[in-house]
Design an enzyme around this catalytic site. Structure first.
Site, PDB file in Angstrom:
ATOM      1  N   ASP A   1       0.850  -1.187   0.000  1.00  0.00           N
ATOM      2  CA  ASP A   1       0.000   0.000   0.000  1.00  0.00           C
ATOM      3  C   ASP A   1       0.896   1.251   0.000  1.00  0.00           C
ATOM      4  OD1 ASP A   1      -3.208   0.568   0.968  1.00  0.00           O
ATOM      5  OD2 ASP A   1      -1.775   2.222   1.142  1.00  0.00           O
TER       6      ASP A   1
ATOM      7  N   GLU B   1     -12.474   3.434  -1.041  1.00  0.00           N
ATOM      8  CA  GLU B   1     -12.131   4.591  -1.874  1.00  0.00           C
ATOM      9  C   GLU B   1     -11.760   4.212  -3.292  1.00  0.00           C
ATOM     10  OE1 GLU B   1      -9.435   7.104   0.262  1.00  0.00           O
ATOM     11  OE2 GLU B   1     -11.054   7.768   1.589  1.00  0.00           O
ATOM     12  N   VAL B   2     -11.117   3.063  -3.453  1.00  0.00           N
ATOM     13  CA  VAL B   2     -10.758   2.626  -4.806  1.00  0.00           C
ATOM     14  C   VAL B   2     -11.765   1.570  -5.247  1.00  0.00           C
ATOM     15  CG1 VAL B   2      -9.000   1.540  -6.242  1.00  0.00           C
ATOM     16  CG2 VAL B   2      -8.307   3.107  -4.426  1.00  0.00           C
TER      17      VAL B   2
ATOM     18  N   HIS C   1     -10.234  -5.006  -3.262  1.00  0.00           N
ATOM     19  CA  HIS C   1      -8.890  -5.244  -2.721  1.00  0.00           C
ATOM     20  C   HIS C   1      -9.000  -5.715  -1.287  1.00  0.00           C
ATOM     21  CE1 HIS C   1      -9.992  -0.988  -2.382  1.00  0.00           C
ATOM     22  NE2 HIS C   1      -9.353  -0.960  -1.225  1.00  0.00           N
TER      23      HIS C   1
ATOM     24  N   HIS D   1      -7.050  -5.878   2.188  1.00  0.00           N
ATOM     25  CA  HIS D   1      -5.936  -5.307   2.947  1.00  0.00           C
ATOM     26  C   HIS D   1      -5.373  -6.383   3.877  1.00  0.00           C
ATOM     27  CE1 HIS D   1      -6.889  -0.873   2.346  1.00  0.00           C
ATOM     28  NE2 HIS D   1      -8.079  -1.381   2.099  1.00  0.00           N
TER      29      HIS D   1
HETATM   30  P1  AMP Z   1      -9.785   1.597   0.440  1.00  0.00           P
HETATM   31  O1  AMP Z   1     -10.015   2.790   1.289  1.00  0.00           O
HETATM   32  O2  AMP Z   1     -10.136   0.295   1.131  1.00  0.00           O
HETATM   33  O3  AMP Z   1     -10.430   1.728  -0.917  1.00  0.00           O
HETATM   34  O4  AMP Z   1      -8.226   1.482   0.247  1.00  0.00           O
HETATM   35  C1  AMP Z   1      -7.537   1.966  -0.858  1.00  0.00           C
HETATM   36  C2  AMP Z   1      -6.069   1.819  -0.539  1.00  0.00           C
HETATM   37  O5  AMP Z   1      -5.335   1.917  -1.743  1.00  0.00           O
HETATM   38  C3  AMP Z   1      -5.528   2.877   0.411  1.00  0.00           C
HETATM   39  O6  AMP Z   1      -4.962   2.249   1.557  1.00  0.00           O
HETATM   40  C4  AMP Z   1      -4.479   3.612  -0.428  1.00  0.00           C
HETATM   41  O7  AMP Z   1      -3.362   4.005   0.330  1.00  0.00           O
HETATM   42  C5  AMP Z   1      -4.134   2.564  -1.464  1.00  0.00           C
HETATM   43  N1  AMP Z   1      -3.650   3.076  -2.743  1.00  0.00           N
HETATM   44  C6  AMP Z   1      -4.264   3.979  -3.532  1.00  0.00           C
HETATM   45  N2  AMP Z   1      -3.547   4.192  -4.653  1.00  0.00           N
HETATM   46  C7  AMP Z   1      -2.456   3.387  -4.560  1.00  0.00           C
HETATM   47  C8  AMP Z   1      -1.335   3.140  -5.413  1.00  0.00           C
HETATM   48  N3  AMP Z   1      -1.187   3.757  -6.591  1.00  0.00           N
HETATM   49  N4  AMP Z   1      -0.404   2.248  -5.004  1.00  0.00           N
HETATM   50  C9  AMP Z   1      -0.542   1.607  -3.819  1.00  0.00           C
HETATM   51  N5  AMP Z   1      -1.582   1.790  -2.990  1.00  0.00           N
HETATM   52  C10 AMP Z   1      -2.516   2.667  -3.346  1.00  0.00           C
END
Ligand code: AMP
Ligand code: ZN
Length: 116
Positions: A29, A94-95, A99, A101
Protein backbone atom coordinates in the site's frame (compact mmCIF):
# COMPACT_ATOMS: atom_id res chain seq x y z
CA UNK A 1 -10.27 4.20 -19.08
CA UNK A 2 -8.76 1.63 -16.75
CA UNK A 3 -8.95 2.19 -13.01
CA UNK A 4 -5.82 2.73 -10.93
CA UNK A 5 -5.65 -0.88 -9.68
CA UNK A 6 -6.24 -2.24 -13.21
CA UNK A 7 -3.25 -0.11 -14.22
CA UNK A 8 -1.14 -1.58 -11.42
CA UNK A 9 -2.20 -5.10 -12.47
CA UNK A 10 -1.21 -4.39 -16.08
CA UNK A 11 2.06 -2.61 -15.00
CA UNK A 12 0.93 0.64 -16.60
CA UNK A 13 1.75 2.35 -13.33
CA UNK A 14 4.40 1.12 -10.90
CA UNK A 15 3.82 -0.55 -7.57
CA UNK A 16 5.93 -2.55 -5.17
CA UNK A 17 4.64 -5.96 -6.25
CA UNK A 18 5.32 -8.84 -3.86
CA UNK A 19 3.36 -11.58 -5.57
CA UNK A 20 1.58 -12.26 -8.83
CA UNK A 21 -0.16 -15.22 -10.45
CA UNK A 22 -2.73 -15.69 -13.21
CA UNK A 23 -5.56 -14.37 -11.03
CA UNK A 24 -4.20 -11.87 -8.52
CA UNK A 25 -1.48 -9.31 -7.76
CA UNK A 26 -0.27 -8.30 -4.28
CA UNK A 27 1.57 -5.02 -3.70
CA UNK A 28 2.54 -2.65 -0.89
CA UNK A 29 0.00 0.00 0.00
CA UNK A 30 1.34 3.45 -0.95
CA UNK A 31 0.15 4.95 2.36
CA UNK A 32 0.61 2.19 4.91
CA UNK A 33 -1.41 2.35 8.12
CA UNK A 34 0.46 -0.56 9.72
CA UNK A 35 4.08 -1.79 9.65
CA UNK A 36 2.95 -4.36 7.08
CA UNK A 37 0.22 -3.12 4.72
CA UNK A 38 -0.32 -5.05 1.52
CA UNK A 39 -3.20 -5.05 -0.94
CA UNK A 40 -4.28 -8.18 -2.78
CA UNK A 41 -6.30 -7.47 -5.92
CA UNK A 42 -7.75 -9.57 -8.74
CA UNK A 43 -6.48 -8.86 -12.23
CA UNK A 44 -10.12 -8.74 -13.31
CA UNK A 45 -11.88 -5.46 -12.63
CA UNK A 46 -14.58 -6.15 -10.03
CA UNK A 47 -15.77 -3.15 -8.05
CA UNK A 48 -16.29 -4.61 -4.59
CA UNK A 49 -17.21 -7.68 -2.56
CA UNK A 50 -20.82 -6.69 -3.17
CA UNK A 51 -20.23 -7.14 -6.90
CA UNK A 52 -18.78 -10.66 -6.73
CA UNK A 53 -20.69 -13.31 -8.68
CA UNK A 54 -20.95 -17.05 -8.05
CA UNK A 55 -18.20 -17.69 -10.60
CA UNK A 56 -15.76 -15.60 -8.52
CA UNK A 57 -15.55 -18.15 -5.72
CA UNK A 58 -12.10 -19.43 -6.73
CA UNK A 59 -10.83 -15.88 -7.17
CA UNK A 60 -12.12 -14.75 -3.77
CA UNK A 61 -10.53 -17.80 -2.16
CA UNK A 62 -7.26 -17.10 -3.93
CA UNK A 63 -7.13 -13.56 -2.53
CA UNK A 64 -7.40 -14.88 1.02
CA UNK A 65 -4.90 -17.68 0.48
CA UNK A 66 -2.35 -15.28 -1.04
CA UNK A 67 -2.73 -12.90 1.91
CA UNK A 68 -2.31 -15.84 4.27
CA UNK A 69 0.87 -16.98 2.54
CA UNK A 70 2.39 -13.49 2.43
CA UNK A 71 1.68 -13.09 6.14
CA UNK A 72 3.54 -16.33 6.76
CA UNK A 73 6.48 -15.29 4.56
CA UNK A 74 6.70 -11.84 6.14
CA UNK A 75 6.79 -13.31 9.63
CA UNK A 76 3.59 -11.71 10.93
CA UNK A 77 1.48 -14.84 11.04
CA UNK A 78 2.32 -16.12 14.50
CA UNK A 79 1.34 -12.89 16.26
CA UNK A 80 -1.59 -12.39 13.92
CA UNK A 81 -2.91 -9.77 11.54
CA UNK A 82 -6.05 -8.30 10.05
CA UNK A 83 -7.65 -8.95 6.70
CA UNK A 84 -9.96 -6.14 5.66
CA UNK A 85 -12.38 -5.64 2.79
CA UNK A 86 -13.99 -2.22 2.69
CA UNK A 87 -17.23 -2.35 0.72
CA UNK A 88 -18.76 0.68 -1.03
CA UNK A 89 -19.51 4.01 0.62
CA UNK A 90 -20.40 3.08 4.20
CA UNK A 91 -17.52 0.60 4.30
CA UNK A 92 -15.12 3.44 3.46
CA UNK A 93 -14.00 1.97 0.15
CA UNK A 94 -12.13 4.59 -1.87
CA UNK A 95 -10.76 2.63 -4.81
CA UNK A 96 -13.58 0.93 -6.73
CA UNK A 97 -11.60 -2.20 -7.60
CA UNK A 98 -11.95 -4.93 -4.97
CA UNK A 99 -8.89 -5.24 -2.72
CA UNK A 100 -8.04 -7.19 0.39
CA UNK A 101 -5.94 -5.31 2.95
CA UNK A 102 -3.34 -7.39 4.81
CA UNK A 103 -2.46 -5.41 7.94
CA UNK A 104 0.03 -6.50 10.55
CA UNK A 105 3.37 -6.19 12.24
CA UNK A 106 1.85 -4.54 15.32
CA UNK A 107 -1.17 -4.88 17.54
CA UNK A 108 -3.89 -2.93 15.76
CA UNK A 109 -6.66 -0.96 17.41
CA UNK A 110 -10.36 -1.52 16.83
CA UNK A 111 -11.94 1.56 15.31
CA UNK A 112 -15.25 0.61 13.85
CA UNK A 113 -17.82 3.11 15.04
CA UNK A 114 -20.61 4.88 13.22
CA UNK A 115 -19.56 8.36 12.11
CA UNK A 116 -21.49 11.03 14.07
P1 AMP B 1 -9.78 1.60 0.44
O1 AMP B 1 -10.02 2.79 1.29
O2 AMP B 1 -10.14 0.29 1.13
O3 AMP B 1 -10.43 1.73 -0.92
O4 AMP B 1 -8.23 1.48 0.25
C1 AMP B 1 -7.54 1.97 -0.86
C2 AMP B 1 -6.07 1.82 -0.54
O5 AMP B 1 -5.34 1.92 -1.74
C3 AMP B 1 -5.53 2.88 0.41
O6 AMP B 1 -4.96 2.25 1.56
C4 AMP B 1 -4.48 3.61 -0.43
O7 AMP B 1 -3.36 4.01 0.33
C5 AMP B 1 -4.13 2.56 -1.46
N1 AMP B 1 -3.65 3.08 -2.74
C6 AMP B 1 -4.26 3.98 -3.53
N2 AMP B 1 -3.55 4.19 -4.65
C7 AMP B 1 -2.46 3.39 -4.56
C8 AMP B 1 -1.33 3.14 -5.41
N3 AMP B 1 -1.19 3.76 -6.59
N4 AMP B 1 -0.40 2.25 -5.00
C9 AMP B 1 -0.54 1.61 -3.82
N5 AMP B 1 -1.58 1.79 -2.99
C10 AMP B 1 -2.52 2.67 -3.35
ZN1 ZN C 1 -9.93 -1.93 -11.97
Amino acid sequence: MACIFCKIASKEIPADILYEDELVVAFKDAKPIAPVHILVIPKEHIESVADLKDNHEVLAGRMIMVARRLAEELGISENGYKLLFRVRKYGGQEVPHIHLHLLGGARLSENIKPVE
